[in-house]
Design an enzyme around this catalytic site. Structure first.
Site, PDB file in Angstrom:
ATOM      1  N   ARG A 231      52.351  19.973  33.714  1.00 49.04           N
ATOM      2  CA  ARG A 231      53.177  20.632  32.713  1.00 49.04           C
ATOM      3  C   ARG A 231      54.280  21.410  33.410  1.00 49.04           C
ATOM      4  O   ARG A 231      54.055  22.029  34.448  1.00 49.04           O
ATOM      5  CB  ARG A 231      52.341  21.607  31.855  1.00 49.04           C
ATOM      6  CG  ARG A 231      51.417  20.936  30.853  1.00 49.04           C
ATOM      7  CD  ARG A 231      52.207  20.325  29.699  1.00 49.04           C
ATOM      8  NE  ARG A 231      51.344  19.797  28.654  1.00 49.04           N
ATOM      9  CZ  ARG A 231      50.871  18.551  28.624  1.00 49.04           C
ATOM     10  NH1 ARG A 231      51.165  17.708  29.610  1.00 49.04           N
ATOM     11  NH2 ARG A 231      50.102  18.153  27.621  1.00 49.04           N
ATOM     12  N   GLU A 260      62.687  20.256  28.878  1.00 49.02           N
ATOM     13  CA  GLU A 260      62.802  18.807  28.837  1.00 49.02           C
ATOM     14  C   GLU A 260      63.469  18.372  27.538  1.00 49.02           C
ATOM     15  O   GLU A 260      63.254  18.982  26.499  1.00 49.02           O
ATOM     16  CB  GLU A 260      61.418  18.163  28.964  1.00 49.02           C
ATOM     17  CG  GLU A 260      60.750  18.417  30.311  1.00 49.02           C
ATOM     18  CD  GLU A 260      59.422  17.677  30.469  1.00 49.02           C
ATOM     19  OE1 GLU A 260      59.025  16.965  29.518  1.00 49.02           O
ATOM     20  OE2 GLU A 260      58.803  17.788  31.523  1.00 49.02           O
ATOM     21  N   HIS A 278      59.238  12.584  33.328  1.00 51.11           N
ATOM     22  CA  HIS A 278      57.957  12.688  32.619  1.00 51.11           C
ATOM     23  C   HIS A 278      57.328  11.306  32.425  1.00 51.11           C
ATOM     24  O   HIS A 278      57.035  10.880  31.302  1.00 51.11           O
ATOM     25  CB  HIS A 278      58.136  13.389  31.275  1.00 51.11           C
ATOM     26  CG  HIS A 278      56.881  14.104  30.832  1.00 51.11           C
ATOM     27  ND1 HIS A 278      56.894  15.306  30.155  1.00 51.11           N
ATOM     28  CD2 HIS A 278      55.570  13.785  30.960  1.00 51.11           C
ATOM     29  CE1 HIS A 278      55.658  15.685  29.886  1.00 51.11           C
ATOM     30  NE2 HIS A 278      54.840  14.773  30.362  1.00 51.11           N
TER      31      HIS A 278
END
Length: 525
Positions: A231, A260, A278
């Site tokens: 994370r 993000e 990601h």
């Protein structure tokens, strides 16, 4: 026939499973919030990934919706409180992409060790700079795992196969589970000092935010290489850049960022830095797995009422639910309380039911205790997967039932055994409905557990309550409820105060400075 909408692009096997299970399904992707709101009222279920935002406004139009299924782990795009208020079950698939994420962490570790992105760029530019890209072997190096749960344990297994030494920091990792995994359990400071590579595998919580802070990054071994596929927010990105620029940190690879999508970052362009968008869960196998799992879970719920991996409801039959509901609320509060007050590795947790509580199905009560306890450390726990997560962490869970009544008609006691010893809390139901704490670490106390609370252990001496009250008044902190207990006159006393606003670190420091204070903590329920 139940009807489900798949609103994000998903593997075709999901729709196939719905139809095989007797569920009608429409695949309509790319809708705006307004367009989704206009059609959502026709559906019993909504299957999503990360693009669809299930907001309160959308839920207000979802007049027939019974379940939202997220193909993946994160549910930041679902308003769970609003869904709960509407009676909509929210499910996720927490284990469908574990292997994929673990493999991505290993891939980034190799990329850092051998400087693969820069070597590729240089070679394709026709430079052939063999002497420039002198890498390091991973064999015999020490890998430090921050978090040794599902994904972390897979990374450990792969690293051990590469002949690495693995050390792990995880408050819930028992010595027995560490031995089973083949890793050495250490405290964070020792991990920072010893690790050649560090990988993070923990959720983002108040306890883990910036776990690799500027201070902790300074404690790392010179030349350490850091990988984060968990994370954003676990690492202080500004401090990470400083460490890379100074050369103290030998390399870093991030798959996740604080913000993000990360279109801009001060880390971009920094030497020895690798980034990916990601991609931890982005493999064909993982996408198929989560699509299949979410379809199976939603179909089971819509057709037969089975509840799996639900984030806002326990796994209960229709007959058990009304009677168990208040007990589960009490159990979760007791688990959360002892979880917030417990430090160190947990060896055992015991749930003891007395009187009327002993007549009930213990599994949902145990799940509620574990849910409350583990929720203080992980954001993927729910009533269903709490026992699985506890088992993964090597926690011994005991259930004890005593049908005879003691001082109360019904009582739940939650005890934990750690390296520091054994402690317990106990609670009952007033009027068979209202959860109430009645014992805290051997001290009799009657207290509600709700909202924001201040927990204080102090020497039982005249004037202390007045000093504390004056301090809270000066800080403009409004007290909702005040609960006091003590072992004996002049001994140790416990205060539990509910307050209107979250307790700040500054206020904790000021309370800690009062004469006679032994322990002070902020609690939240």
């Amino acid at each position: 026939m139940p009807k489900v909408l798949i609103s994000d692009k998903m593997d075709p096997k999901a729709a196939q499973i719905f139809r095989e299970r007797g569920v009608e399904v429409d695949e309509i992707t790319g809708k705006t919030p307004e367009e989704l709101a206009a059609i959502i009222g026709d559906y019993d279920g909504l299957a999503i990934r990360s693009s669809t935002k299930v907001t309160k406004a959308i839920l207000e139009h979802a007049t027939n919706l019974k379940v939202v299924g997220r193909a993946g782990i994160g549910v930041d795009n679902v308003d769970i409180p609003a869904a709960s208020a509407k009676g909509v079950v929210v499910m996720n698939t927490p284990f469908g992409n574990s292997i994929t994420t673990a493999e991505h962490a290993i891939a980034l570790m190799f990329a850092l060790a051998r400087d693969l992105p820069e070597a590729d760029k240089s070679t394709q530019a026709g430079k052939w700079e063999k002497n420039r890209f002198m890498g390091v072997e991973v064999t015999s190096k020490t890998l430090g795992l921050i978090g040794a749960g599902n994904i972390g344990s897979i990374v450990a297994d792969r690293a051990l196969g590469l002949k690495m030494k693995v050390v792990a920091f995880d408050p819930f990792l028992s010595p027995e589970r560490a031995l089973e995994l083949g890793v050495e359990k250490v405290e964070l400071e020792e991990l920072l000092a010893r690790a050649d590579f560090i990988t993070l595998h923990t959720p983002l919580t108040d306890q883990t935010r910036n776990i690799l802070s500027a201070e902790n990054l300074a404690k790392t071994k010179k030349g350490v290489r850091i990988i984060n596929c968990a994370r954003g927010g676990l690492i202080d990105e500004a401090a990470l850049k400083e460490g890379l620029d100074s050369g103290h940190i030998g390399g870093a690879a991030l798959d996740v960022f604080v913000t993000e999508p990360a279109k801009e970052s001060p880390l971009f362009g920094t030497p020895n830095f690798i980034s990916t968008p990601h991609l931890g869960a982005s493999t064909n196998e993982a996408q198929v797995n989560v699509a299949i799992q979410v379809a199976e879970q939603m179909a089971d719920y819509l057709v037969s009422g089975g509840v799996t991996n639900a984030l806002n409801v326990p796994s209960l039959s229709a007959e058990e639910a009304p009677r168990l509901k208040p007990y589960m609320a009490l159990a979760e509060k007791l688990g959360s309380l002892i979880g917030q007050l417990t430090t160190g590795a947990l060896a055992r947790i015991s749930i003891h039911s007395e009187g009327a509580a002993a007549e009930l199905n213990p599994k949902p009560i145990t799940s509620a205790v574990l849910h409350g306890f583990l929720r203080t450390q992980t954001d993927t726990v729910n009533m269903v997967n709490a026992p699985v997560l506890a088992k993964e962490r090597g926690m011994e869970v005991r259930e004890v039932r005593t049908e005879r009544e003691g001082d109360y008609h019904t009582l739940l006691r939650v005890s934990v055994k750690t390296e520091a010893g054994e402690r317990s809390v106990a609670g009952t139901l007033f009027g068979d409905a209202a959860p109430r704490l009645v014992e805290l670490f051997g001290i009799k106390v009657e207290a509600d557990l709700a909202g924001h609370m201040l927990y204080v252990v102090n020497e039982d001496a005249p004037g202390f309550i007045g000093r504390l009250g004056s301090l809270l008044g000066e800080e403009r902190v409004n007290i909702g409820t005040f609960h006091l207990g003590r072992r004996d006159a002049g001994g140790e006393a416990v205060l539990l105060l509910s307050v209107d606003e979250p307790v700040t670190p500054d206020l904790l420091d000021k309370v800690r400075a009062l004469a006679g204070v032994k322990t002070v903590m902020a609690l939240a329920f």
